[in-house]
Each structure stands twice: as C-alpha cells, then as structure tokens.
Design an enzyme around this catalytic site. Structure first.
Site, mmCIF file in Angstrom:
data_model
loop_
_atom_site.group_PDB
_atom_site.id
_atom_site.type_symbol
_atom_site.label_atom_id
_atom_site.label_comp_id
_atom_site.label_asym_id
_atom_site.label_seq_id
_atom_site.Cartn_x
_atom_site.Cartn_y
_atom_site.Cartn_z
ATOM 1 N N GLU A 172 -6.837 5.150 7.426
ATOM 2 C CA GLU A 172 -6.636 6.533 6.972
ATOM 3 C C GLU A 172 -7.844 7.022 6.167
ATOM 4 O OE1 GLU A 172 -2.743 5.924 5.246
ATOM 5 O OE2 GLU A 172 -1.989 5.511 7.259
ATOM 6 N N ASN A 229 0.864 -1.187 0.000
ATOM 7 C CA ASN A 229 0.000 0.000 0.000
ATOM 8 C C ASN A 229 0.898 1.233 0.000
ATOM 9 O OD1 ASN A 229 -1.883 1.991 0.421
ATOM 10 N ND2 ASN A 229 -2.257 1.473 2.580
ATOM 11 N N TRP A 230 1.026 1.826 -1.165
ATOM 12 C CA TRP A 230 1.962 2.954 -1.315
ATOM 13 C C TRP A 230 1.423 4.247 -0.715
ATOM 14 C CZ3 TRP A 230 3.816 2.606 -7.127
ATOM 15 C CH2 TRP A 230 4.527 1.415 -7.299
ATOM 16 N N LYS A 231 0.135 4.267 -0.399
ATOM 17 C CA LYS A 231 -0.498 5.503 0.091
ATOM 18 C C LYS A 231 -0.243 6.639 -0.927
ATOM 19 C CE LYS A 231 -0.023 3.569 4.612
ATOM 20 N NZ LYS A 231 0.027 3.731 6.048
ATOM 21 N N GLY A 272 2.397 2.722 10.700
ATOM 22 C CA GLY A 272 3.380 3.798 10.541
ATOM 23 C C GLY A 272 4.090 4.189 11.829
ATOM 24 N N HIS A 296 -9.448 1.264 4.880
ATOM 25 C CA HIS A 296 -8.168 1.534 5.544
ATOM 26 C C HIS A 296 -8.400 2.611 6.611
ATOM 27 C CE1 HIS A 296 -4.112 2.919 6.293
ATOM 28 N NE2 HIS A 296 -3.703 1.758 5.800
ATOM 29 N N SER A 315 3.364 -1.595 10.552
ATOM 30 C CA SER A 315 4.810 -1.630 10.822
ATOM 31 C C SER A 315 5.448 -2.981 10.513
ATOM 32 C CB SER A 315 5.097 -1.198 12.269
ATOM 33 O OG SER A 315 4.699 0.142 12.464
ATOM 34 N N GLY A 348 2.833 -0.974 4.364
ATOM 35 C CA GLY A 348 2.851 0.442 3.978
ATOM 36 C C GLY A 348 4.271 0.887 3.684
ATOM 37 N N GLY A 349 4.890 1.551 4.660
ATOM 38 C CA GLY A 349 6.215 2.159 4.489
ATOM 39 C C GLY A 349 7.243 1.245 3.844
ATOM 40 N N GLU A 379 -5.393 -4.610 10.885
ATOM 41 C CA GLU A 379 -4.426 -3.516 10.991
ATOM 42 C C GLU A 379 -4.748 -2.670 12.222
ATOM 43 O OE1 GLU A 379 -2.286 -2.406 7.131
ATOM 44 O OE2 GLU A 379 -4.085 -1.188 7.292
HETATM 45 P P1 PGA Z 1 2.829 0.642 7.657
HETATM 46 O O1 PGA Z 1 1.362 0.851 7.020
HETATM 47 O O2 PGA Z 1 3.348 -0.669 7.143
HETATM 48 O O3 PGA Z 1 3.626 1.817 7.176
HETATM 49 O O4 PGA Z 1 2.655 0.621 9.137
HETATM 50 C C1 PGA Z 1 0.486 -0.222 6.871
HETATM 51 C C2 PGA Z 1 -0.777 0.260 6.227
HETATM 52 O O5 PGA Z 1 -1.177 1.409 6.470
HETATM 53 O O6 PGA Z 1 -1.424 -0.473 5.453
#
Ligand code: PGA
Length: 264
Positions: A103, A15-17, A177, A101, A217, A238-239, A171
């Site tokens: 966010e 997930n590149w956001k 993050g 998600h 994370s 994510g990251g 999640e």
């Molecule tokens: P993260 O994000 O791996 O940076 O914690 C995960 C996500 O938001 O799907």
C-alpha cells in the site's frame, strides 16, 4: 544491534493500517490482545498509526510486546512534510519498522527509496520488516522474477551482518485484504525461493538468518496450516489483527507451533 543479540524464532505483527478511528479504541484493542497471554517463542508486534504509537508504547511497556512503525522516511530529519524518521519512531518506543508495504509502494515509493529506508532503519538500530510480493501470479512464473528483483533492489549494499535481525514478509499483493490467501504449498515454494535468492547475495550461512513471514488474508482458520506446511516464521496480519480474539488465536497457534518445532 549486536550480531549475538537473541530474538525469538517466531514473530506475529499486527498491521493496523489506518485503524482504529480513536486512540481509546487502539488502547482497548491492545489490552484485549495482551490479556493473560504468556509468550516465550513468539514476539508480538503492534503496528498502529503514527499518532497512537506513544500511547500504545505506554500500554505495552514492561511487557514482551513490541511496537512497529508502518512506514518510515529515508531521511533523518528536515523539510519533508508528512514524513517520519527512523530515529523519531525509536524515540516513541518502536523497535520494528515495516518497509515497502504494497500500500506504500502503490503511492509511487521506489525500490531505491525503500533501500534507503532500510539503511535508515538499520542506522537507528531498529528491525526492518521488509515487504515483498508479486501483484499477479502469472502462469509463466514471472512473479518469481518480480520477487527476486525486489529482493536485489531492497538489499542493495545492505551488509551481511544486518541479516541476522532482518524480517522479510512475503505478501502477495493479490492476497492482501482479499480473503484469498496463498496456498501453504505456494508459500513454502516462495520461502525457499527467497532463501535461494539470499544465498546468491550473501551465501548459505547468512541466507537462513532472516525470519520470513507470510502476510495476506491470514486468519484464525488458515494460520495453523500455513505454519505447518508453509514453514514460515510467523505472520504479518492486517484485517484479523483488529479483532482481538482472532488475533489472539493466531498468536496462540504460532506460539504452540513454535514450541512444537524449536528446541528450548
Ligand atoms: P490482510 O493484510 O491480513 O488484511 O490481508 C495484510 C497486510 O496488508 O499486511
């Protein structure tokens, strides 16, 4: 999507956001991740921002890699400025769609709207990646009720037949993050709780069908332990999915784990 259609037992989604800043960077990232990686038991899915979907699709076409939308409207088309429908995602080559998600939930998206999005995604014959997870882990264990209520709401009126291809991503919001992942033991406990909740909704035979992922994370250091002890079917990353070498390591660890634990 037919009930008998096969999918791999494991899936890793990047997930590149709202990253990277440029289309050219997006294409280099895909190229670097894909290079000489042969996968049999693991699906790898890129979830780039909407404007990059078409180009990323071209770059992965003919390979085993898949494409996902990061969000989707509950509507099919019409006067909804800024929104993207499931059929549009399908038209540019997406086969998966991330729904709910944290966010996105934070912007005020309701459970009822997310439930309608799951229906829209199924209608378009795409695979929903349904995100659930508590904001805080309170010592009284109320977070189990939070997760249970999310599941009940998001799967309202979703038929059992849709569960075979469903992907559920646990999640915990506090882990996203933050650099602090849930412990593998807590992930296993939550996976079992999710399945128990699905047993109540759909019965035992169906409850074990969705692939259950962990996200929050995930990195190259904790991935193996989470697979081993947490017994999840992969990750929503994510990251770490923006760093090609680290993402490749997570993918390779998942494929290796899949080979060790599933029959051919
Ligand atoms: P993260 O994000 O791996 O940076 O914690 C995960 C996500 O938001 O799907």
């Amino acid at each position: 999507m037919s009930e008998t259609m096969k999918h791999t037992p494991y899936v890793v989604i990047g997930n590149w956001k709202m990253n990277p800043k440029k289309r050219t960077e997006a294409l280099s990232l895909v190229g670097a991740v894909k290079k000489n990686l042969r996968l049999v038991k693991t699906e790898v899915v890129f979830a780039p921002p909407f404007p990059f979907l078409g180009d990323v699709h071209k770059q992965i076409s003919g390979s085993a890699y898949k494409l996902a939308g990061q969000d989707v409207s509950m509507f099919a088309f019409g006067a909804y400025t800024g929104s993207v429908s499931a059929s549009m995602l399908k038209d540019v080559g997406a086969t998966f769609v991330i729904i709910g998600h944290s966010e996105v939930r934070k912007t005020g998206r309701t459970d009822a709207e997310l439930n309608a999005s799951v229906k829209a995604v199924l209608e378009a014959k795409l695979v929903p990646v349904v995100c659930i997870g508590e904001s805080v882990r309170d010592p009284q264990g109320d977070f189990f009720n939070v997760v249970e209520n999310q599941i009940i709401s998001i799967f309202k009126d979703i038929p059992a037949s849709a569960m075979a291809h469903m992907v559920i991503a646990y999640e915990p919001v506090w882990a996203i993050g933050s650099g602090v992942n849930a412990t593998p033991e807590d992930i296993l406990e939550m996976k079992l709780f999710i399945q128990k909740t699905l047993v109540n909704l759909y019965g035992r035979a169906v409850a074990h069908k969705p692939r259950i992922l962990y996200g929050g994370s995930v990195n190259q250091k904790n991935a193996a332990e989470i697979l081993e002890i947490g017994v999840v079917n992969g990750f929503l990353v994510g990251g770490a999915s923006l760093k090609s070498e680290e993402f490749r390591t997570i993918i390779k660890l998942t494929e290796q784990h899949a080979k060790n634990t599933t029959s051919s």
